[in-house]
Scaffold this motif. Structure first.
Motif, PDB file in Angstrom:
ATOM      1  N   GLN A 261       0.830  -1.201   0.000  1.00 42.23           N
ATOM      2  CA  GLN A 261       0.000   0.000   0.000  1.00 42.23           C
ATOM      3  C   GLN A 261       0.869   1.258   0.000  1.00 42.23           C
ATOM      4  OE1 GLN A 261      -3.003   0.372  -0.591  1.00 42.23           O
ATOM      5  NE2 GLN A 261      -3.483   2.461   0.041  1.00 42.23           N
ATOM      6  N   ALA A 262       1.991   1.199   0.698  1.00 40.63           N
ATOM      7  CA  ALA A 262       2.915   2.336   0.693  1.00 40.63           C
ATOM      8  C   ALA A 262       3.474   2.579  -0.697  1.00 40.63           C
ATOM      9  CB  ALA A 262       4.045   2.088   1.698  1.00 40.63           C
ATOM     10  N   GLN A 263       3.792   1.527  -1.430  1.00 38.66           N
ATOM     11  CA  GLN A 263       4.262   1.690  -2.805  1.00 38.66           C
ATOM     12  C   GLN A 263       3.223   2.432  -3.639  1.00 38.66           C
ATOM     13  OE1 GLN A 263       5.191  -2.562  -3.548  1.00 38.66           O
ATOM     14  NE2 GLN A 263       7.139  -1.808  -4.308  1.00 38.66           N
ATOM     15  N   HIS A 264       1.973   2.023  -3.487  1.00 33.41           N
ATOM     16  CA  HIS A 264       0.901   2.681  -4.247  1.00 33.41           C
ATOM     17  C   HIS A 264       0.824   4.166  -3.902  1.00 33.41           C
ATOM     18  CE1 HIS A 264      -2.981   3.349  -6.131  1.00 33.41           C
ATOM     19  NE2 HIS A 264      -3.442   3.805  -4.974  1.00 33.41           N
ATOM     20  N   LEU A 265       0.920   4.502  -2.622  1.00 29.05           N
ATOM     21  CA  LEU A 265       0.830   5.904  -2.209  1.00 29.05           C
ATOM     22  C   LEU A 265       2.055   6.703  -2.664  1.00 29.05           C
ATOM     23  CD1 LEU A 265      -0.618   5.405   1.390  1.00 29.05           C
ATOM     24  CD2 LEU A 265      -1.833   6.246  -0.628  1.00 29.05           C
ATOM     25  N   LEU A 266       3.222   6.076  -2.651  1.00 29.09           N
ATOM     26  CA  LEU A 266       4.420   6.766  -3.127  1.00 29.09           C
ATOM     27  C   LEU A 266       4.326   7.061  -4.619  1.00 29.09           C
ATOM     28  CD1 LEU A 266       7.094   4.705  -1.192  1.00 29.09           C
ATOM     29  CD2 LEU A 266       6.690   7.153  -0.905  1.00 29.09           C
ATOM     30  N   GLU A 267       3.686   6.177  -5.362  1.00 26.78           N
ATOM     31  CA  GLU A 267       3.537   6.366  -6.806  1.00 26.78           C
ATOM     32  C   GLU A 267       2.469   7.398  -7.154  1.00 26.78           C
ATOM     33  OE1 GLU A 267       2.873   2.814  -9.018  1.00 26.78           O
ATOM     34  OE2 GLU A 267       4.303   1.655  -7.850  1.00 26.78           O
ATOM     35  N   THR A 268       1.406   7.466  -6.359  1.00 31.92           N
ATOM     36  CA  THR A 268       0.215   8.203  -6.778  1.00 31.92           C
ATOM     37  C   THR A 268      -0.068   9.460  -5.981  1.00 31.92           C
ATOM     38  OG1 THR A 268      -1.183   6.815  -5.341  1.00 31.92           O
ATOM     39  CG2 THR A 268      -0.866   6.086  -7.633  1.00 31.92           C
ATOM     40  N   THR A 269       0.689   9.731  -4.908  1.00 33.88           N
ATOM     41  CA  THR A 269       0.453  10.940  -4.112  1.00 33.88           C
ATOM     42  C   THR A 269       1.769  11.687  -3.897  1.00 33.88           C
ATOM     43  OG1 THR A 269       0.891  10.049  -1.879  1.00 33.88           O
ATOM     44  CG2 THR A 269      -1.288   9.606  -2.842  1.00 33.88           C
ATOM     45  N   THR A 270       1.647  12.878  -3.369  1.00 35.01           N
ATOM     46  CA  THR A 270       2.826  13.667  -2.984  1.00 35.01           C
ATOM     47  C   THR A 270       2.962  13.728  -1.467  1.00 35.01           C
ATOM     48  OG1 THR A 270       1.542  15.724  -3.100  1.00 35.01           O
ATOM     49  CG2 THR A 270       2.745  15.048  -5.088  1.00 35.01           C
ATOM     50  N   HIS A 271       2.268  12.879  -0.755  1.00 38.57           N
ATOM     51  CA  HIS A 271       2.330  12.880   0.696  1.00 38.57           C
ATOM     52  C   HIS A 271       3.760  12.644   1.180  1.00 38.57           C
ATOM     53  CE1 HIS A 271      -2.139  11.419   0.805  1.00 38.57           C
ATOM     54  NE2 HIS A 271      -2.010  12.658   0.376  1.00 38.57           N
ATOM     55  N   PRO A 272       4.174  13.302   2.238  1.00 39.63           N
ATOM     56  CA  PRO A 272       5.507  13.039   2.794  1.00 39.63           C
ATOM     57  C   PRO A 272       5.653  11.575   3.205  1.00 39.63           C
ATOM     58  CG  PRO A 272       4.539  15.013   3.764  1.00 39.63           C
ATOM     59  CD  PRO A 272       3.453  14.357   2.983  1.00 39.63           C
ATOM     60  N   VAL A 273       6.878  11.090   3.170  1.00 39.21           N
ATOM     61  CA  VAL A 273       7.142   9.701   3.522  1.00 39.21           C
ATOM     62  C   VAL A 273       6.636   9.384   4.922  1.00 39.21           C
ATOM     63  CG1 VAL A 273       8.995   8.058   4.029  1.00 39.21           C
ATOM     64  CG2 VAL A 273       9.083   9.427   1.939  1.00 39.21           C
ATOM     65  N   THR A 296      11.844  -4.071  -0.397  1.00 44.68           N
ATOM     66  CA  THR A 296      12.012  -3.692  -1.803  1.00 44.68           C
ATOM     67  C   THR A 296      13.458  -3.515  -2.220  1.00 44.68           C
ATOM     68  OG1 THR A 296      11.946  -1.293  -1.395  1.00 44.68           O
ATOM     69  CG2 THR A 296       9.821  -2.432  -1.676  1.00 44.68           C
ATOM     70  N   GLY A 297      14.357  -3.349  -1.248  1.00 42.16           N
ATOM     71  CA  GLY A 297      15.759  -3.148  -1.579  1.00 42.16           C
ATOM     72  C   GLY A 297      16.164  -1.701  -1.729  1.00 42.16           C
ATOM     73  N   VAL A 298      15.198  -0.767  -1.649  1.00 39.36           N
ATOM     74  CA  VAL A 298      15.502   0.658  -1.784  1.00 39.36           C
ATOM     75  C   VAL A 298      14.714   1.430  -0.735  1.00 39.36           C
ATOM     76  CG1 VAL A 298      15.995   0.555  -4.260  1.00 39.36           C
ATOM     77  CG2 VAL A 298      13.660   0.981  -3.484  1.00 39.36           C
ATOM     78  N   SER A 299      15.105   2.681  -0.519  1.00 40.23           N
ATOM     79  CA  SER A 299      14.390   3.533   0.431  1.00 40.23           C
ATOM     80  C   SER A 299      13.087   4.035  -0.190  1.00 40.23           C
ATOM     81  CB  SER A 299      15.258   4.729   0.818  1.00 40.23           C
ATOM     82  OG  SER A 299      15.401   5.606  -0.299  1.00 40.23           O
ATOM     83  N   PRO A 300      12.135   4.505   0.626  1.00 40.33           N
ATOM     84  CA  PRO A 300      10.899   5.067   0.068  1.00 40.33           C
ATOM     85  C   PRO A 300      11.157   6.226  -0.891  1.00 40.33           C
ATOM     86  CG  PRO A 300      10.615   4.632   2.404  1.00 40.33           C
ATOM     87  CD  PRO A 300      12.066   4.409   2.100  1.00 40.33           C
ATOM     88  N   GLN A 301      12.117   7.093  -0.575  1.00 35.60           N
ATOM     89  CA  GLN A 301      12.400   8.240  -1.445  1.00 35.60           C
ATOM     90  C   GLN A 301      12.962   7.782  -2.789  1.00 35.60           C
ATOM     91  OE1 GLN A 301      11.404  11.107  -1.152  1.00 35.60           O
ATOM     92  NE2 GLN A 301      11.557  11.981   0.889  1.00 35.60           N
ATOM     93  N   THR A 302      13.863   6.818  -2.765  1.00 34.31           N
ATOM     94  CA  THR A 302      14.414   6.297  -4.023  1.00 34.31           C
ATOM     95  C   THR A 302      13.321   5.640  -4.847  1.00 34.31           C
ATOM     96  OG1 THR A 302      16.587   5.954  -3.026  1.00 34.31           O
ATOM     97  CG2 THR A 302      16.090   4.695  -5.021  1.00 34.31           C
ATOM     98  N   TYR A 303      12.458   4.889  -4.187  1.00 33.96           N
ATOM     99  CA  TYR A 303      11.351   4.249  -4.892  1.00 33.96           C
ATOM    100  C   TYR A 303      10.472   5.305  -5.555  1.00 33.96           C
ATOM    101  CZ  TYR A 303       7.337   1.328  -5.845  1.00 33.96           C
ATOM    102  OH  TYR A 303       6.329   0.665  -6.503  1.00 33.96           O
ATOM    103  N   ARG A 304      10.157   6.361  -4.845  1.00 30.46           N
ATOM    104  CA  ARG A 304       9.298   7.414  -5.406  1.00 30.46           C
ATOM    105  C   ARG A 304       9.960   8.068  -6.611  1.00 30.46           C
ATOM    106  NH1 ARG A 304       6.539  11.519  -1.405  1.00 30.46           N
ATOM    107  NH2 ARG A 304       4.627  10.367  -1.945  1.00 30.46           N
ATOM    108  N   ARG A 305      11.250   8.375  -6.507  1.00 32.73           N
ATOM    109  CA  ARG A 305      11.953   8.994  -7.642  1.00 32.73           C
ATOM    110  C   ARG A 305      11.945   8.083  -8.869  1.00 32.73           C
ATOM    111  NH1 ARG A 305      15.698  10.656  -3.652  1.00 32.73           N
ATOM    112  NH2 ARG A 305      17.093   8.934  -4.221  1.00 32.73           N
ATOM    113  N   THR A 306      11.997   6.775  -8.631  1.00 31.43           N
ATOM    114  CA  THR A 306      12.063   5.824  -9.734  1.00 31.43           C
ATOM    115  C   THR A 306      10.720   5.644 -10.434  1.00 31.43           C
ATOM    116  OG1 THR A 306      13.831   4.625  -8.599  1.00 31.43           O
ATOM    117  CG2 THR A 306      12.691   3.457 -10.372  1.00 31.43           C
ATOM    118  N   PHE A 307       9.640   5.610  -9.665  1.00 34.05           N
ATOM    119  CA  PHE A 307       8.365   5.183 -10.232  1.00 34.05           C
ATOM    120  C   PHE A 307       7.292   6.253 -10.305  1.00 34.05           C
ATOM    121  CE2 PHE A 307      10.196   1.104  -8.859  1.00 34.05           C
ATOM    122  CZ  PHE A 307      10.214   0.504 -10.103  1.00 34.05           C
ATOM    123  N   ARG A 308       7.533   7.460  -9.883  1.00 39.78           N
ATOM    124  CA  ARG A 308       6.537   8.505 -10.069  1.00 39.78           C
ATOM    125  C   ARG A 308       6.665   9.061 -11.485  1.00 39.78           C
ATOM    126  NH1 ARG A 308       3.186  11.093  -6.967  1.00 39.78           N
ATOM    127  NH2 ARG A 308       3.491  13.004  -8.131  1.00 39.78           N
TER     128      ARG A 308
END
Length: 308
Positions: A261-273, A296-308
Motif C-alpha cells: 500500500q505504501a508503494q501505491h501511495l508513493l507512486e500516486t500521491t505527494t504525501h511526505p514519507v 524492496t531493496g531501496v528507500s521510500p524516497q528512491t522508490y518514489r523517484r524511480t516510479f513517479r
C-alpha cells in the motif's frame, strides 16, 4: 501501444526467448487492452534454437521503430556477434530505444559496446566469463537485474516485470506477474522493486474473511493477539493456519500488505514519507523506512523517484 522487439540469435535459448514473449503478450491494461505488441526479429528467416528451428516473422528492420529491444541468451555466449546485428543494436541505441538482455544475452550487448563502463548482470553461471571478457563492465552477479536507464541487463524474468512497472505502474505489473505464476518477493536479499499487490489471499479458505479485515484495517496498530482475537483462535492455532494457507506468518503478511500500500501511495500521491508510513500502519518513520527497504531493496524516497 508499446512495441517490444525480441531479437532471436542463432543458438538462442528457448526459455530465454519465450519468457519476454509470454510476459509481454499477456500484459493487459486496466481497461483490458493489450499493453504491448511483440515481434520476433532475426538476421535470417530461420533461427537455430537447438531442439527446433524458429521462423522469425521480422528481420532486423523490426528493431528500427520498436520502443524496446530484448536480447535473449544463447547457448554459446562467447560466439561472435554478427556485424549486421551489431549495427542494428547500435542504431537502436542511437535512436534512444530501450535495450535489455535476458541472462547470457548480456554478452551480445557487451559485444556491441553498449555496456562499456556500466554496471551489468547476467546469469550467475557465466558472470565470471563476462567479467573476464569485458573488464570495462562492472559485473554484479548478485542481483536480479540492473537498470541503467536506456540499457538494462538481467538474470531472467524479473526484469520483464520491472519494465512493465516502469511503463504502466505497479498494478499492471502485479497482474502480469500473477499470470506468469511468478513469486513477486524474492528471498535472499536480492533487491526488487516489484512486490505482491497484496500477499496472497487463498480464495474460499477459512482465512479469507480475516485477510480482508486485515487489508481494511492495516493502518491500525495490530498485534498478533489482536489478529488472533479477531479470528477467534489461539495465537498458536492462528500461526499454524496462516503458514498452512498463506506460507507466511500473520505479521509478515501484514507487513507486506503495508509495504504494498505504501508503494501505491508513493507512486500516486505527494504525501511526505512520514505521513505515508503512518497511513499504512507503521508506528514510526524509522520502522517504516527499515521495513520498506528490507522488502524492496531501496528507500521510500528512491522508490518514489524511480516510479513517479
Amino acid at each position: 501501444m508499446h512495441t517490444v522487439a525480441v531479437l532471436a540469435l542463432d543458438k538462442v535459448i528457448p526459455f530465454d526467448l519465450s519468457t519476454p514473449i509470454e510476459v509481454f503478450t499477456r500484459t493487459r491494461l486496466p481497461d483490458g487492452r493489450p499493453g504491448y505488441q511483440v515481434r520476433i526479429c532475426a538476421e535470417r528467416p530461420e533461427v537455430d534454437a537447438g531442439t527446433f528451428t524458429l521462423r522469425a516473422p521480422w528481420g532486423l528492420d523490426g528493431l528500427t521503430d520498436a520502443d524496446t529491444v530484448i536480447v535473449p541468451g544463447t547457448a554459446d555466449p562467447a560466439a561472435p556477434l554478427p556485424p549486421a546485428v551489431h549495427d542494428a543494436l547500435h542504431a537502436a541505441a542511437a535512436h534512444g530505444t530501450r535495450i535489455a538482455s535476458v541472462c547470457s544475452g548480456t554478452f551480445s550487448l557487451a559485444a556491441a559496446g553498449l555496456l562499456d563502463r556500466l554496471r551489468a548482470t547476467t546469469h550467475w553461471i557465466v558472470a565470471g566469463m563476462l567479467a573476464a571478457a569485458y573488464p570495462d563492465i562492472e559485473v554484479d552477479p548478485d542481483v536480479l537485474y540492473v537498470d541503467n536507464g536506456q540499457i538494462l541487463t538481467s538474470a531472467g524474468l524479473d526484469l520483464c516485470l520491472h519494465m512493465i512497472r516502469r511503463d504502466y505502474g505497479s498494478a499492471v505489473a502485479a497482474d502480469a506477474a500473477r499470470l506468469s505464476v511468478m513469486p513477486l518477493e524474492r528471498e535472499g536479499g536480492q533487491a526488487q522493486f516489484i512486490v505482491q499487490p497484496y500477499p496472497s489471499t487463498p480464495r474460499g479458505s477459512a482465512l479469507e474473511p480475516l485477510l480482508a479485515w486485515l487489508q481494511d484495517n492495516m493502518a491500525r496498530e495490530l498485534t498478533l493477539a489482536d489478529i488472533a482475537t479477531r479470528a477467534d483462535m489461539s495465537t498458536r492455532t492462528l500461526i499454524r493456519r496462516f503458514r498452512e494457507q498463506t506460507g507466511t506468518t500473520p505479521l509478515q503478511w501484514l507487513h507486506r500488505a503495508r509495504v504494498r500500500q505504501a508503494q501505491h501511495l508513493l507512486e500516486t500521491t505527494t504525501h511526505p514519507v512520514e505521513r505515508i508510513g503512518a497511513q499504512v500502519g507503521f508506528g514510526s518513520p524509522t520502522a517504516f523506512r527499515d521495513r520498506f527497504k528490507r522488502t524492496t531493496g531501496v528507500s521510500p524516497q528512491t522508490y518514489r523517484r524511480t516510479f513517479r
